[in-house]
Design a protein around this motif. Sequence first.
Motif, PDB file in Angstrom:
ATOM      1  N   THR A  92      85.723  58.776  28.955  1.00  0.00           N
ATOM      2  CA  THR A  92      86.845  59.692  29.149  1.00  0.00           C
ATOM      3  C   THR A  92      87.155  60.498  27.890  1.00  0.00           C
ATOM      4  OG1 THR A  92      87.768  58.221  30.821  1.00  0.00           O
ATOM      5  CG2 THR A  92      89.271  59.819  29.826  1.00  0.00           C
ATOM      6  N   VAL A  93      87.130  59.854  26.746  1.00  0.00           N
ATOM      7  CA  VAL A  93      87.390  60.557  25.481  1.00  0.00           C
ATOM      8  C   VAL A  93      86.368  61.665  25.259  1.00  0.00           C
ATOM      9  CG1 VAL A  93      87.315  60.323  22.970  1.00  0.00           C
ATOM     10  CG2 VAL A  93      88.588  58.666  24.331  1.00  0.00           C
ATOM     11  N   VAL A  94      85.115  61.369  25.534  1.00  0.00           N
ATOM     12  CA  VAL A  94      84.046  62.353  25.358  1.00  0.00           C
ATOM     13  C   VAL A  94      84.261  63.546  26.291  1.00  0.00           C
ATOM     14  CG1 VAL A  94      81.563  62.766  25.557  1.00  0.00           C
ATOM     15  CG2 VAL A  94      82.402  60.618  24.591  1.00  0.00           C
ATOM     16  N   GLN A  95      84.666  63.263  27.516  1.00  0.00           N
ATOM     17  CA  GLN A  95      84.915  64.344  28.472  1.00  0.00           C
ATOM     18  C   GLN A  95      86.015  65.280  27.965  1.00  0.00           C
ATOM     19  OE1 GLN A  95      83.394  64.354  31.741  1.00  0.00           O
ATOM     20  NE2 GLN A  95      84.492  66.092  32.606  1.00  0.00           N
ATOM     21  N   TRP A  96      87.104  64.700  27.503  1.00  0.00           N
ATOM     22  CA  TRP A  96      88.199  65.535  26.993  1.00  0.00           C
ATOM     23  C   TRP A  96      87.769  66.328  25.763  1.00  0.00           C
ATOM     24  CZ3 TRP A  96      92.128  67.065  29.642  1.00  0.00           C
ATOM     25  CH2 TRP A  96      92.716  66.234  30.616  1.00  0.00           C
ATOM     26  N   GLU A  97      87.032  65.694  24.872  1.00  0.00           N
ATOM     27  CA  GLU A  97      86.609  66.385  23.653  1.00  0.00           C
ATOM     28  C   GLU A  97      85.678  67.554  23.955  1.00  0.00           C
ATOM     29  OE1 GLU A  97      84.939  63.210  21.374  1.00  0.00           O
ATOM     30  OE2 GLU A  97      86.879  62.635  20.477  1.00  0.00           O
ATOM     31  N   SER A  98      84.931  67.454  25.043  1.00  0.00           N
ATOM     32  CA  SER A  98      83.998  68.528  25.391  1.00  0.00           C
ATOM     33  C   SER A  98      84.717  69.782  25.861  1.00  0.00           C
ATOM     34  CB  SER A  98      83.025  68.055  26.480  1.00  0.00           C
ATOM     35  OG  SER A  98      83.674  67.910  27.728  1.00  0.00           O
ATOM     36  N   PHE A  99      86.018  69.680  26.133  1.00  0.00           N
ATOM     37  CA  PHE A  99      86.782  70.840  26.589  1.00  0.00           C
ATOM     38  C   PHE A  99      86.958  71.880  25.480  1.00  0.00           C
ATOM     39  CE2 PHE A  99      89.212  69.278  30.581  1.00  0.00           C
ATOM     40  CZ  PHE A  99      88.019  68.756  31.079  1.00  0.00           C
ATOM     41  N   ALA A 100      86.534  71.551  24.273  1.00  0.00           N
ATOM     42  CA  ALA A 100      86.530  72.556  23.217  1.00  0.00           C
ATOM     43  C   ALA A 100      85.566  73.689  23.560  1.00  0.00           C
ATOM     44  CB  ALA A 100      86.136  71.923  21.884  1.00  0.00           C
TER      45      ALA A 100
END
Length: 274
Positions: A92-100
């Motif tokens: 989940t953290v990786v998914q959110w970070e990819s929103f950059a």
Amino acid sequence: MRFCLIHVSKLPGYGKSTPSRVAQDKRSTGQVILDALKWTLGSGAHGGQQQKIVIVGHDRGARICHRLAVDAPDYRADFDIVATILLDIVPTVVQWESFADSKAAAGSFHWPFLANVDLATSMISAMGGPAWCSAGCERWVGESTTGQKSFRSNNAVEIYSSYFASHEVVKASCEDYRAGAEEDVRLQKRDQAQGKKIEIPTLVLYSKSYLGTRYDITEVWKEWVGLKGSLKTEGFGGGVGHFFAEEAPERTAEAIMGFIDSLDKHGSADVQVK
């Protein structure tokens, strides 16, 4: 070691299931599912022995499996979670970070949208819950005509989408995403800071044309599996999309059962990629 497939659970609040009366974070929801399994088995074990289980999930369910896999030692009084199989997710953290990345953010716009529970529930209800759900499904199914036919067989999309006519189902799904933006992220960040990772054999299946276009799946998950665990990843090609379990059910079942058989024969394996 003997394995049995013993329990299939709908996430609380989705479909016909009753919305959870506890928090919607993945740890709390996972506990609800294990409690249901324990009740089904009768005290959670057969003949007083600890029950060995393999946990398998897709998308939101896979996020619960990820949480349970990290927390596996906490459940040993009733269950020995010996392995996990995660379908088409990154942490989940990786998914959110990819929103950059603007393209990634646009492709998964529903994540921040649904996390705004009251607004999203109101807007989805105005559009019509079934229409919203069906539109989402059509965005993420693959391009394979065979896969699409399988995905839509037996009126599956219409039946699943129909449950979103319920205000409670829409709101419960939004609460799931809200927790995914708050509690779940905080806990995963704390895990990584403390070196708390998955310490059991892990299989990650993914769509090459969906998740595989955004992430190096093996490199991502290597950071989340510890030294006592093992990782195997397998990408599904052939034009199948996010719903490859429905688009290519036979191949999905073959991959899952092959992994379980390998646990019995070889124990933990090194990282393997297909």
